[in-house]
Design an enzyme around this catalytic site. Structure first.
Site, PDB file in Angstrom:
ATOM      1  CG  ASN A 199      -2.068  -0.969   1.057  1.00  0.00           C
ATOM      2  OD1 ASN A 199      -2.151  -1.693   0.067  1.00  0.00           O
ATOM      3  ND2 ASN A 199      -2.936  -1.025   2.040  1.00  0.00           N
ATOM      4  CB  ILE A 200       0.322   4.574  -1.569  1.00  0.00           C
ATOM      5  CG1 ILE A 200       1.247   5.729  -1.975  1.00  0.00           C
ATOM      6  CG2 ILE A 200      -0.921   5.054  -0.837  1.00  0.00           C
ATOM      7  CD1 ILE A 200       0.644   6.636  -3.022  1.00  0.00           C
ATOM      8  CE  LYS A 201      -1.953   0.941   5.340  1.00  0.00           C
ATOM      9  NZ  LYS A 201      -3.162   0.698   6.153  1.00  0.00           N
ATOM     10  N   GLY A 202       2.577   2.585   3.163  1.00  0.00           N
ATOM     11  CA  GLY A 202       3.868   2.023   3.501  1.00  0.00           C
ATOM     12  C   GLY A 202       4.081   1.674   4.951  1.00  0.00           C
ATOM     13  CG  PHE A 203       6.574  -0.802   7.908  1.00  0.00           C
ATOM     14  CD1 PHE A 203       5.918  -0.828   9.131  1.00  0.00           C
ATOM     15  CD2 PHE A 203       7.859  -1.328   7.839  1.00  0.00           C
ATOM     16  CE1 PHE A 203       6.525  -1.356  10.256  1.00  0.00           C
ATOM     17  CE2 PHE A 203       8.476  -1.866   8.960  1.00  0.00           C
ATOM     18  CZ  PHE A 203       7.802  -1.871  10.169  1.00  0.00           C
TER      19      PHE A 203
END
Length: 254
Positions: A133-137
């Site tokens: 996902n674009i939100k990432g980590f």
């Protein structure tokens, strides 16, 4: 130039508890016993059999009527030799998103397709979402952010045949599988089933990269599991993207 007075990182060591070299460790476990003095004594006995001497039960908490959770603190007699430890070191450069995009464009001359999923009965999508996902980590954006990557996230509880079928339909260059559920080695069984299915469905030179990850995987098991890479806990999207770009570039050169 290295500092000759610096300690050798590969010298034998013992655990550190209260003071250097005291060999003190803390462990936790659950016994299928109601909380009682007998249960605490049993926990101490188990710790002794594990090599802790002396062993002190510092915490005991009932977990319902039939189980007790323990924390035990004590000394061990084992020495760790870091010089014989085997780990998987990152053998490729860590690239920025811009560099990954450039590498993909240079190697493939098209967008790279990544298919990701949690297979079997595993419904924990936190790991696969953190990478895709674009939100990432950990402050890094996921693979959806990369311009030259097409990401297909199939979500949770995807069967192996469904994953293979979708990978073929999407002409996937890489397949990412996240496994969190580990009871009875479900993550290992699912991964072996998955890798076998891809070997049967693809010619060896056409198979997509197979990448698995999860907090309980041993990164040394890639060969045994039949995959190209195993990522453990704390893996970031940038590490995965860099690995894919590196392997694809190496394949094109070969």
């Amino acid at each position: 130039m290295s500092d000759p007075t610096a300690p050798d990182p590969l010298r034998p060591v013992v655990p550190y508890g209260d003071t250097t070299g005291d060999a003190m460790v803390q462990i936790s476990f659950t016994l299928p016993m109601p909380h009682s003095k007998i249960a605490e004594g049993s926990a101490q006995q188990l710790a002794n059999k594990m090599g802790m001497d002396p062993a002190l039960v510092v915490h005991a908490k009932p977990m319902g009527p039939d189980f007790t959770f323990f924390v035990v603190y004590g000394r061990v007699n084992h020495v760790v030799d870091p010089s014989i430890v085997q780990v998987v070191e990152r053998d490729y450069p860590l690239l920025t998103p811009k560099e990954v995009n450039a590498a993909v464009k240079r190697s493939l001359r098209r967008r790279l397709t990544v298919v990701g999923a949690c297979i079997g009965t595993d419904a924990h999508t936190v790991g696969i979402d953190a990478i895709l996902n674009i939100k990432g980590f950990a402050g890094e954006k996921g693979l959806e952010y990369y311009r030259e990557l097409k990401v297909v996230n199939l979500g949770a509880q995807v069967s192996v045949p469904q994953l293979v079928e979708r990978a073929r339909a999407e002409r996937a260059d890489a397949v990412l599988v996240s496994q969190v559920v580990t009871q009875r080695d479900a993550h290992l069984l699912n991964t072996r089933e998955m890798s076998a299915a891809f070997r049967e469905s693809y010619p060896s030179d056409k198979r997509p990269l197979l990448i698995v990850g999860g907090p309980r995987f041993d990164e040394n098991m890639a060969g045994e599991l039949g995959v190209d890479r195993v990522f453990g806990r704390g893996t970031t999207p940038g590490e995965v993207a860099s690995f894919i770009a590196h392997r694809l570039a190496a394949t094109k050169v070969a």
